[in-house]
Motif scaffolding. Structure first.
Motif, PDB file in Angstrom:
ATOM      1  N   ARG A  21     -24.264 -51.996 -35.236  1.00 31.37           N
ATOM      2  CA  ARG A  21     -24.171 -50.609 -34.810  1.00 31.37           C
ATOM      3  C   ARG A  21     -22.800 -50.336 -34.177  1.00 31.37           C
ATOM      4  NH1 ARG A  21     -28.670 -53.194 -33.920  1.00 31.37           N
ATOM      5  NH2 ARG A  21     -30.660 -52.313 -34.518  1.00 31.37           N
ATOM      6  N   ASN A  22     -22.489 -49.050 -33.975  1.00 29.34           N
ATOM      7  CA  ASN A  22     -21.246 -48.754 -33.270  1.00 29.34           C
ATOM      8  C   ASN A  22     -21.382 -49.204 -31.814  1.00 29.34           C
ATOM      9  OD1 ASN A  22     -22.229 -46.610 -31.564  1.00 29.34           O
ATOM     10  ND2 ASN A  22     -22.051 -45.203 -33.280  1.00 29.34           N
ATOM     11  N   PHE A  23     -20.273 -49.310 -31.116  1.00 27.19           N
ATOM     12  CA  PHE A  23     -20.218 -49.917 -29.784  1.00 27.19           C
ATOM     13  C   PHE A  23     -21.232 -49.306 -28.820  1.00 27.19           C
ATOM     14  CE2 PHE A  23     -18.653 -50.405 -25.459  1.00 27.19           C
ATOM     15  CZ  PHE A  23     -18.309 -51.742 -25.413  1.00 27.19           C
ATOM     16  N   GLU A  24     -21.256 -47.994 -28.710  1.00 30.92           N
ATOM     17  CA  GLU A  24     -22.119 -47.333 -27.730  1.00 30.92           C
ATOM     18  C   GLU A  24     -23.590 -47.567 -28.035  1.00 30.92           C
ATOM     19  OE1 GLU A  24     -19.609 -45.756 -29.405  1.00 30.92           O
ATOM     20  OE2 GLU A  24     -18.177 -45.761 -27.740  1.00 30.92           O
ATOM     21  N   VAL A  25     -23.974 -47.507 -29.297  1.00 33.39           N
ATOM     22  CA  VAL A  25     -25.374 -47.711 -29.680  1.00 33.39           C
ATOM     23  C   VAL A  25     -25.763 -49.166 -29.451  1.00 33.39           C
ATOM     24  CG1 VAL A  25     -27.025 -47.588 -31.590  1.00 33.39           C
ATOM     25  CG2 VAL A  25     -25.313 -45.784 -31.304  1.00 33.39           C
ATOM     26  N   GLN A  26     -24.872 -50.087 -29.794  1.00 30.20           N
ATOM     27  CA  GLN A  26     -25.155 -51.513 -29.579  1.00 30.20           C
ATOM     28  C   GLN A  26     -25.283 -51.799 -28.083  1.00 30.20           C
ATOM     29  OE1 GLN A  26     -25.179 -53.411 -32.675  1.00 30.20           O
ATOM     30  NE2 GLN A  26     -26.368 -54.811 -31.430  1.00 30.20           N
ATOM     31  N   LEU A  27     -24.403 -51.246 -27.278  1.00 32.60           N
ATOM     32  CA  LEU A  27     -24.452 -51.436 -25.826  1.00 32.60           C
ATOM     33  C   LEU A  27     -25.745 -50.867 -25.246  1.00 32.60           C
ATOM     34  CD1 LEU A  27     -23.008 -52.350 -23.214  1.00 32.60           C
ATOM     35  CD2 LEU A  27     -21.931 -50.077 -23.150  1.00 32.60           C
ATOM     36  N   ALA A  28     -26.184 -49.731 -25.723  1.00 35.20           N
ATOM     37  CA  ALA A  28     -27.407 -49.097 -25.213  1.00 35.20           C
ATOM     38  C   ALA A  28     -28.645 -49.964 -25.436  1.00 35.20           C
ATOM     39  CB  ALA A  28     -27.592 -47.727 -25.858  1.00 35.20           C
ATOM     40  N   LEU A  29     -28.618 -50.838 -26.442  1.00 37.27           N
ATOM     41  CA  LEU A  29     -29.763 -51.724 -26.682  1.00 37.27           C
ATOM     42  C   LEU A  29     -30.059 -52.620 -25.479  1.00 37.27           C
ATOM     43  CD1 LEU A  29     -29.183 -52.919 -30.360  1.00 37.27           C
ATOM     44  CD2 LEU A  29     -30.900 -51.289 -29.536  1.00 37.27           C
ATOM     45  N   LEU A  30     -29.043 -52.901 -24.674  1.00 34.09           N
ATOM     46  CA  LEU A  30     -29.228 -53.778 -23.516  1.00 34.09           C
ATOM     47  C   LEU A  30     -30.179 -53.173 -22.487  1.00 34.09           C
ATOM     48  CD1 LEU A  30     -25.579 -55.072 -23.058  1.00 34.09           C
ATOM     49  CD2 LEU A  30     -27.536 -56.269 -24.083  1.00 34.09           C
ATOM     50  N   GLU A  31     -30.445 -51.893 -22.583  1.00 33.07           N
ATOM     51  CA  GLU A  31     -31.388 -51.241 -21.674  1.00 33.07           C
ATOM     52  C   GLU A  31     -32.839 -51.488 -22.083  1.00 33.07           C
ATOM     53  OE1 GLU A  31     -30.283 -47.137 -21.186  1.00 33.07           O
ATOM     54  OE2 GLU A  31     -28.165 -47.663 -20.958  1.00 33.07           O
ATOM     55  N   ARG A  32     -33.045 -51.967 -23.277  1.00 29.05           N
ATOM     56  CA  ARG A  32     -34.402 -52.233 -23.756  1.00 29.05           C
ATOM     57  C   ARG A  32     -34.932 -53.538 -23.148  1.00 29.05           C
ATOM     58  NH1 ARG A  32     -35.184 -50.877 -30.060  1.00 29.05           N
ATOM     59  NH2 ARG A  32     -36.950 -52.226 -29.576  1.00 29.05           N
ATOM     60  N   GLU A  33     -36.212 -53.541 -22.816  1.00 29.01           N
ATOM     61  CA  GLU A  33     -36.822 -54.743 -22.252  1.00 29.01           C
ATOM     62  C   GLU A  33     -37.019 -55.834 -23.303  1.00 29.01           C
ATOM     63  OE1 GLU A  33     -40.271 -54.225 -19.819  1.00 29.01           O
ATOM     64  OE2 GLU A  33     -39.439 -52.422 -18.889  1.00 29.01           O
ATOM     65  N   ASP A  34     -37.156 -55.454 -24.565  1.00 29.55           N
ATOM     66  CA  ASP A  34     -37.450 -56.439 -25.613  1.00 29.55           C
ATOM     67  C   ASP A  34     -36.206 -56.991 -26.298  1.00 29.55           C
ATOM     68  OD1 ASP A  34     -36.762 -54.121 -27.010  1.00 29.55           O
ATOM     69  OD2 ASP A  34     -38.462 -54.215 -28.381  1.00 29.55           O
ATOM     70  N   TYR A  35     -35.017 -56.562 -25.883  1.00 29.38           N
ATOM     71  CA  TYR A  35     -33.772 -56.968 -26.520  1.00 29.38           C
ATOM     72  C   TYR A  35     -32.900 -57.713 -25.512  1.00 29.38           C
ATOM     73  CZ  TYR A  35     -29.216 -56.557 -28.882  1.00 29.38           C
ATOM     74  OH  TYR A  35     -28.010 -56.828 -29.472  1.00 29.38           O
ATOM     75  N   HIS A  36     -32.364 -58.856 -25.940  1.00 24.64           N
ATOM     76  CA  HIS A  36     -31.499 -59.641 -25.063  1.00 24.64           C
ATOM     77  C   HIS A  36     -30.375 -60.275 -25.872  1.00 24.64           C
ATOM     78  CE1 HIS A  36     -34.455 -59.345 -21.851  1.00 24.64           C
ATOM     79  NE2 HIS A  36     -35.366 -59.607 -22.760  1.00 24.64           N
ATOM     80  N   ILE A  37     -29.220 -60.382 -25.240  1.00 22.95           N
ATOM     81  CA  ILE A  37     -28.099 -61.116 -25.811  1.00 22.95           C
ATOM     82  C   ILE A  37     -27.871 -62.340 -24.938  1.00 22.95           C
ATOM     83  CG2 ILE A  37     -25.612 -61.118 -26.271  1.00 22.95           C
ATOM     84  CD1 ILE A  37     -25.827 -58.139 -26.887  1.00 22.95           C
ATOM     85  N   TYR A  38     -27.768 -63.493 -25.572  1.00 23.23           N
ATOM     86  CA  TYR A  38     -27.520 -64.751 -24.876  1.00 23.23           C
ATOM     87  C   TYR A  38     -26.145 -65.247 -25.281  1.00 23.23           C
ATOM     88  CZ  TYR A  38     -32.503 -64.378 -24.163  1.00 23.23           C
ATOM     89  OH  TYR A  38     -33.744 -63.918 -23.808  1.00 23.23           O
ATOM     90  N   THR A  39     -25.348 -65.621 -24.291  1.00 29.34           N
ATOM     91  CA  THR A  39     -23.992 -66.083 -24.582  1.00 29.34           C
ATOM     92  C   THR A  39     -23.863 -67.564 -24.238  1.00 29.34           C
ATOM     93  OG1 THR A  39     -23.250 -65.367 -22.387  1.00 29.34           O
ATOM     94  CG2 THR A  39     -22.933 -63.818 -24.223  1.00 29.34           C
ATOM     95  N   TYR A  40     -22.912 -68.207 -24.891  1.00 25.21           N
ATOM     96  CA  TYR A  40     -22.618 -69.616 -24.679  1.00 25.21           C
ATOM     97  C   TYR A  40     -21.166 -69.744 -24.245  1.00 25.21           C
ATOM     98  CZ  TYR A  40     -27.075 -70.817 -26.735  1.00 25.21           C
ATOM     99  OH  TYR A  40     -28.411 -70.934 -26.964  1.00 25.21           O
ATOM    100  N   VAL A  41     -20.940 -70.608 -23.275  1.00 24.17           N
ATOM    101  CA  VAL A  41     -19.608 -70.813 -22.710  1.00 24.17           C
ATOM    102  C   VAL A  41     -19.194 -72.262 -22.952  1.00 24.17           C
ATOM    103  CG1 VAL A  41     -18.251 -70.811 -20.579  1.00 24.17           C
ATOM    104  CG2 VAL A  41     -20.009 -69.069 -20.940  1.00 24.17           C
ATOM    105  N   LYS A  42     -17.958 -72.446 -23.354  1.00 26.40           N
ATOM    106  CA  LYS A  42     -17.396 -73.790 -23.528  1.00 26.40           C
ATOM    107  C   LYS A  42     -15.971 -73.752 -22.990  1.00 26.40           C
ATOM    108  CE  LYS A  42     -17.124 -77.425 -26.981  1.00 26.40           C
ATOM    109  NZ  LYS A  42     -17.477 -77.809 -28.345  1.00 26.40           N
ATOM    110  N   ASN A  43     -15.630 -74.755 -22.207  1.00 27.89           N
ATOM    111  CA  ASN A  43     -14.290 -74.826 -21.611  1.00 27.89           C
ATOM    112  C   ASN A  43     -13.929 -73.537 -20.867  1.00 27.89           C
ATOM    113  OD1 ASN A  43     -13.992 -77.404 -22.737  1.00 27.89           O
ATOM    114  ND2 ASN A  43     -13.165 -76.531 -24.628  1.00 27.89           N
ATOM    115  N   GLY A  44     -14.918 -72.938 -20.212  1.00 32.84           N
ATOM    116  CA  GLY A  44     -14.674 -71.753 -19.397  1.00 32.84           C
ATOM    117  C   GLY A  44     -14.552 -70.446 -20.138  1.00 32.84           C
ATOM    118  N   SER A  45     -14.754 -70.444 -21.454  1.00 34.00           N
ATOM    119  CA  SER A  45     -14.669 -69.172 -22.182  1.00 34.00           C
ATOM    120  C   SER A  45     -15.899 -68.983 -23.061  1.00 34.00           C
ATOM    121  CB  SER A  45     -13.393 -69.099 -23.016  1.00 34.00           C
ATOM    122  OG  SER A  45     -13.388 -70.097 -24.003  1.00 34.00           O
TER     123      SER A  45
END
Length: 165
Positions: A21-45
């Motif tokens: 989706r476009n940036f704003e629509v994709q960002l708005a998904l984070l407000e949903r309780e059933d949607y989550h983004i998980y990130t992974y960090v390696k060497n501090g980034s």
């Protein structure tokens, strides 16, 4: 916001424009309780992410991507093993049909090695952008393939909860 900007930039580099989706629509998904983004960090980034929906009776993986310089090092496999270990529900994700390209076939093999099954039933991802077209894709499922009845139920669940159809 900075973390999401990384995720979105990696999404842009990793997927065809019609598959996010476009940036704003994709960002708005984070407000949903059933949607989550998980990130992974390696060497501090930040090096990778996956996005999932926790739907009734299934986990739907919408995106998974690894930063270019970390690809081929097993991080994508580790992420998917974490997803598998972290849910007791059926896991479903969309892929481009393997006959479409060498890259699509490679991605299907990647998921098959993890125990996913390619389901050979008609499926289209609805348009994610205003004026866009639906995208012919296929569903892969874990831990087993879907029969026609279960496929129809899973498809309707995804269309209703993820795409609002």
């Amino acid at each position: 916001m900075q973390g999401f900007q990384f995720v979105y930039n990696l999404m842009q580099r990793s997927f065809p424009k019609v598959e996010y989706r476009n940036f704003e629509v994709q960002l708005a998904l984070l407000e949903r309780e059933d949607y989550h983004i998980y990130t992974y960090v390696k060497n501090g980034s930040l090096t990778a992410f996956y996005a999932r929906y926790m739907l009734p009776g299934l986990t739907f993986i919408e995106h998974i991507a690894v930063e270019e310089r970390y690809r081929g090092q097993g991080l994508g496999s580790q992420i998917m093993r974490d997803v598998i270990a972290g849910t007791k529900q059926r896991i479903v994700l969309e892929v481009e049909p393997p006959a479409d390209s060498t890259d699509a076939a490679r991605r299907v093999r990647f998921y098959e090695k993890l125990g996913f099954h390619l389901n050979d039933f008609s499926y289209e991802q609805p348009a994610l952008r205003q004026g866009g077209a639906a995208v012919p894709l296929q569903l892969m499922s874990y831990p087993q393939a879907l029969d026609e009845k279960n496929f129809g139920q899973v498809k309707q669940n995804i269309l209703k909860h993820v795409y609002g159809i």
